[in-house]
Motif scaffolding. Structure first.
Motif, PDB file in Angstrom:
ATOM      1  N   LEU A  57     -12.098  42.399  15.632  1.00  0.00           N
ATOM      2  CA  LEU A  57     -12.070  41.565  14.424  1.00  0.00           C
ATOM      3  C   LEU A  57     -11.888  42.469  13.202  1.00  0.00           C
ATOM      4  O   LEU A  57     -12.740  43.313  12.912  1.00  0.00           O
ATOM      5  CB  LEU A  57     -13.377  40.777  14.281  1.00  0.00           C
ATOM      6  N   LEU A  58     -10.757  42.272  12.491  1.00  0.00           N
ATOM      7  CA  LEU A  58     -10.456  43.089  11.310  1.00  0.00           C
ATOM      8  C   LEU A  58     -10.255  42.159  10.111  1.00  0.00           C
ATOM      9  O   LEU A  58     -10.025  40.956  10.279  1.00  0.00           O
ATOM     10  CB  LEU A  58      -9.161  43.877  11.533  1.00  0.00           C
ATOM     11  N   ASP A  59     -10.246  42.700   8.894  1.00  0.00           N
ATOM     12  CA  ASP A  59      -9.991  41.943   7.662  1.00  0.00           C
ATOM     13  C   ASP A  59     -10.746  40.619   7.668  1.00  0.00           C
ATOM     14  O   ASP A  59     -11.911  40.580   8.062  1.00  0.00           O
ATOM     15  CB  ASP A  59      -8.475  41.703   7.522  1.00  0.00           C
ATOM     16  N   ASP A  60     -10.060  39.515   7.308  1.00  0.00           N
ATOM     17  CA  ASP A  60     -10.739  38.213   7.264  1.00  0.00           C
ATOM     18  C   ASP A  60     -11.146  37.757   8.668  1.00  0.00           C
ATOM     19  O   ASP A  60     -11.915  36.809   8.808  1.00  0.00           O
ATOM     20  CB  ASP A  60      -9.819  37.162   6.637  1.00  0.00           C
ATOM     21  N   GLY A  61     -10.661  38.459   9.707  1.00  0.00           N
ATOM     22  CA  GLY A  61     -11.072  38.109  11.070  1.00  0.00           C
ATOM     23  C   GLY A  61     -12.557  38.359  11.281  1.00  0.00           C
ATOM     24  O   GLY A  61     -13.188  37.789  12.172  1.00  0.00           O
ATOM     25  N   THR A  62     -13.155  39.208  10.401  1.00  0.00           N
ATOM     26  CA  THR A  62     -14.588  39.495  10.560  1.00  0.00           C
ATOM     27  C   THR A  62     -15.430  38.233  10.336  1.00  0.00           C
ATOM     28  O   THR A  62     -16.528  38.109  10.839  1.00  0.00           O
ATOM     29  CB  THR A  62     -15.027  40.560   9.538  1.00  0.00           C
ATOM     30  N   TYR A  63     -14.871  37.276   9.581  1.00  0.00           N
ATOM     31  CA  TYR A  63     -15.628  36.040   9.343  1.00  0.00           C
ATOM     32  C   TYR A  63     -15.870  35.285  10.641  1.00  0.00           C
ATOM     33  O   TYR A  63     -16.734  34.434  10.744  1.00  0.00           O
ATOM     34  CB  TYR A  63     -14.873  35.125   8.370  1.00  0.00           C
TER      35      TYR A  63
ATOM     36  N   LEU B  24     -14.915  45.616  12.840  1.00  0.00           N
ATOM     37  CA  LEU B  24     -14.737  46.850  12.058  1.00  0.00           C
ATOM     38  C   LEU B  24     -15.758  46.881  10.919  1.00  0.00           C
ATOM     39  O   LEU B  24     -15.866  45.932  10.137  1.00  0.00           O
ATOM     40  CB  LEU B  24     -13.316  46.883  11.478  1.00  0.00           C
ATOM     41  N   ASP B  25     -16.509  47.979  10.831  1.00  0.00           N
ATOM     42  CA  ASP B  25     -17.676  47.993   9.929  1.00  0.00           C
ATOM     43  C   ASP B  25     -17.287  47.834   8.459  1.00  0.00           C
ATOM     44  O   ASP B  25     -17.837  46.987   7.752  1.00  0.00           O
ATOM     45  CB  ASP B  25     -18.505  49.270  10.134  1.00  0.00           C
ATOM     46  N   GLU B  26     -16.275  48.578   7.987  1.00  0.00           N
ATOM     47  CA  GLU B  26     -15.949  48.516   6.551  1.00  0.00           C
ATOM     48  C   GLU B  26     -15.541  47.114   6.133  1.00  0.00           C
ATOM     49  O   GLU B  26     -15.924  46.606   5.091  1.00  0.00           O
ATOM     50  CB  GLU B  26     -14.800  49.482   6.249  1.00  0.00           C
ATOM     51  N   HIS B  27     -14.754  46.470   6.983  1.00  0.00           N
ATOM     52  CA  HIS B  27     -14.269  45.125   6.620  1.00  0.00           C
ATOM     53  C   HIS B  27     -15.403  44.113   6.644  1.00  0.00           C
ATOM     54  O   HIS B  27     -15.376  43.115   5.947  1.00  0.00           O
ATOM     55  CB  HIS B  27     -13.161  44.694   7.589  1.00  0.00           C
TER      56      HIS B  27
ATOM     57  N   GLU C 238     -20.567  44.080  18.608  1.00  0.00           N
ATOM     58  CA  GLU C 238     -20.685  45.524  18.416  1.00  0.00           C
ATOM     59  C   GLU C 238     -19.837  45.968  17.223  1.00  0.00           C
ATOM     60  O   GLU C 238     -18.663  45.582  17.108  1.00  0.00           O
ATOM     61  CB  GLU C 238     -20.199  46.241  19.687  1.00  0.00           C
ATOM     62  N   VAL C 239     -20.428  46.736  16.311  1.00  0.00           N
ATOM     63  CA  VAL C 239     -19.718  47.190  15.116  1.00  0.00           C
ATOM     64  C   VAL C 239     -19.093  48.559  15.402  1.00  0.00           C
ATOM     65  O   VAL C 239     -19.752  49.423  15.988  1.00  0.00           O
ATOM     66  CB  VAL C 239     -20.692  47.300  13.931  1.00  0.00           C
ATOM     67  N   ILE C 240     -17.817  48.729  15.038  1.00  0.00           N
ATOM     68  CA  ILE C 240     -17.133  50.007  15.288  1.00  0.00           C
ATOM     69  C   ILE C 240     -16.546  50.523  13.988  1.00  0.00           C
ATOM     70  O   ILE C 240     -16.468  49.791  13.000  1.00  0.00           O
ATOM     71  CB  ILE C 240     -15.978  49.807  16.298  1.00  0.00           C
ATOM     72  N   ASN C 241     -16.128  51.809  13.983  1.00  0.00           N
ATOM     73  CA  ASN C 241     -15.459  52.333  12.789  1.00  0.00           C
ATOM     74  C   ASN C 241     -13.981  52.571  13.098  1.00  0.00           C
ATOM     75  O   ASN C 241     -13.512  52.309  14.212  1.00  0.00           O
ATOM     76  CB  ASN C 241     -16.143  53.627  12.331  1.00  0.00           C
ATOM     77  N   TYR C 242     -13.262  53.095  12.082  1.00  0.00           N
ATOM     78  CA  TYR C 242     -11.805  53.242  12.234  1.00  0.00           C
ATOM     79  C   TYR C 242     -11.452  54.154  13.411  1.00  0.00           C
ATOM     80  O   TYR C 242     -10.501  53.894  14.156  1.00  0.00           O
ATOM     81  CB  TYR C 242     -11.209  53.826  10.941  1.00  0.00           C
ATOM     82  N   VAL C 243     -12.246  55.225  13.599  1.00  0.00           N
ATOM     83  CA  VAL C 243     -11.925  56.166  14.680  1.00  0.00           C
ATOM     84  C   VAL C 243     -11.970  55.458  16.026  1.00  0.00           C
ATOM     85  O   VAL C 243     -11.041  55.556  16.839  1.00  0.00           O
ATOM     86  CB  VAL C 243     -12.927  57.360  14.659  1.00  0.00           C
ATOM     87  N   ASP C 244     -13.029  54.638  16.213  1.00  0.00           N
ATOM     88  CA  ASP C 244     -13.127  53.894  17.482  1.00  0.00           C
ATOM     89  C   ASP C 244     -11.925  52.970  17.654  1.00  0.00           C
ATOM     90  O   ASP C 244     -11.373  52.834  18.737  1.00  0.00           O
ATOM     91  CB  ASP C 244     -14.411  53.030  17.480  1.00  0.00           C
ATOM     92  N   LEU C 245     -11.526  52.349  16.526  1.00  0.00           N
ATOM     93  CA  LEU C 245     -10.407  51.396  16.606  1.00  0.00           C
ATOM     94  C   LEU C 245      -9.130  52.115  17.043  1.00  0.00           C
ATOM     95  O   LEU C 245      -8.431  51.685  17.960  1.00  0.00           O
ATOM     96  CB  LEU C 245     -10.190  50.749  15.228  1.00  0.00           C
TER      97      LEU C 245
ATOM     98  N   GLU D 143     -14.977  47.500  -3.380  1.00  0.00           N
ATOM     99  CA  GLU D 143     -14.527  48.895  -3.392  1.00  0.00           C
ATOM    100  C   GLU D 143     -14.555  49.502  -1.988  1.00  0.00           C
ATOM    101  O   GLU D 143     -13.826  50.429  -1.689  1.00  0.00           O
ATOM    102  CB  GLU D 143     -15.353  49.745  -4.356  1.00  0.00           C
ATOM    103  N   THR D 144     -15.375  48.949  -1.088  1.00  0.00           N
ATOM    104  CA  THR D 144     -15.402  49.480   0.284  1.00  0.00           C
ATOM    105  C   THR D 144     -14.016  49.447   0.906  1.00  0.00           C
ATOM    106  O   THR D 144     -13.667  50.289   1.719  1.00  0.00           O
ATOM    107  CB  THR D 144     -16.345  48.619   1.158  1.00  0.00           C
ATOM    108  N   ILE D 145     -13.219  48.459   0.538  1.00  0.00           N
ATOM    109  CA  ILE D 145     -11.877  48.401   1.116  1.00  0.00           C
ATOM    110  C   ILE D 145     -10.840  48.599   0.017  1.00  0.00           C
ATOM    111  O   ILE D 145      -9.710  48.125   0.132  1.00  0.00           O
ATOM    112  CB  ILE D 145     -11.639  47.040   1.837  1.00  0.00           C
ATOM    113  N   GLN D 146     -11.250  49.270  -1.048  1.00  0.00           N
ATOM    114  CA  GLN D 146     -10.351  49.565  -2.176  1.00  0.00           C
ATOM    115  C   GLN D 146      -9.647  48.316  -2.691  1.00  0.00           C
ATOM    116  O   GLN D 146      -8.462  48.321  -2.998  1.00  0.00           O
ATOM    117  CB  GLN D 146      -9.280  50.605  -1.797  1.00  0.00           C
TER     118      GLN D 146
END
Lengths: 95, 122
Positions: free
Chosen positions: A36-42, A59-62, A74-81, B58-61
């Motif tokens: 799940l990325l971007d608005d997919g996190t919803y 994806l954690d940042e999103h 499960e929350v992952i970061n960009y490297v995992d992705l 800002e987390t995603i700029q």
């Protein structure tokens, strides 16, 4: 015969707004994985994912930028992705 | 012939960041209000995601237009309605980043909309 590497699906939109997640689930293989990325996190709060047997990653940042809690996924970061996309057999983006 | 000022309704149906609709709708609201047009804001469907507390663009700029919601009061935009049904469907608590927002059901939203001359959706 070596087991086939999993197909991974990248979900980028909210299932509250369109049917992309539904379409993805309709074509899901047994050991496919969902990211799940971007608005997919919803989608972490969407009924479509509550009793899905396939693994679902977020994806954690999103997620944090949208102030959404990951619930039981499960929350992952960009490297995992990136690693997942490298070792995956096929990468399908639903957007 | 008296020129009656038209009242505007701006309906937000999109989530915060992926499309620029949220930012554009806020810009439209502030511009109209700066010309003394009566403006009311509505958040329905995925638009309610914009009202969540503690978002961090800002987390995603991304452009942090959410912080600009604080300017709504200064522009006298106080009629702000957030759809309760959409919040519940998305499992969102009603704590809102909008000071003057009223959480209400879609019937009240429908009746409020009827009083607006011009309705813009984003």
């Amino acid at each position: 015969m070596k087991p086939l590497p999993p197909t991974i699906h990248l979900i980028r939109t909210s299932a509250f707004a369109d049917n992309k997640l539904q379409l993805c689930i309709d074509t899901l293989g047994v050991n496919d994985e969902l990211f799940l990325l971007d608005d997919g996190t919803y989608n972490v709060n969407h009924a479509l994912l509550t009793n899905l047997s396939n693994p679902v990653y977020v994806l954690d940042e999103h997620l944090t930028s949208r102030a959404v809690s990951a619930a039981e996924f499960e929350v992952i970061n960009y490297v995992d992705l990136v690693q997942a996309t490298v070792k995956a057999g096929k990468v399908i983006t639903w957007q | 012939m008296s020129h009656r000022v038209k009242s505007y309704a701006i309906i937000n149906t999109s989530a915060s960041f992926d499309s620029l609709k949220g930012k554009e709708s806020l810009d439209a609201a502030l511009i109209l209000a700066s010309y003394e047009m009566p403006v009311s804001l509505f958040f329905i469907g995925d638009g309610v995601y914009q009202t969540i507390n503690a978002q961090s663009a800002e987390t995603i700029q991304a452009k942090d237009y959410i912080a600009t919601f604080k300017a709504l009061g200064f522009y006298d935009i106080e009629d702000i309605y957030v759809c309760n049904d959409s919040l519940d469907a998305r499992n969102i608590a009603t704590t809102s980043v909008l000071a003057d927002a009223q959480c209400c059901d879609k019937h009240l939203i429908k009746s409020k909309l009827e009083h607006c001359d011009v309705v813009l959706t984003f």
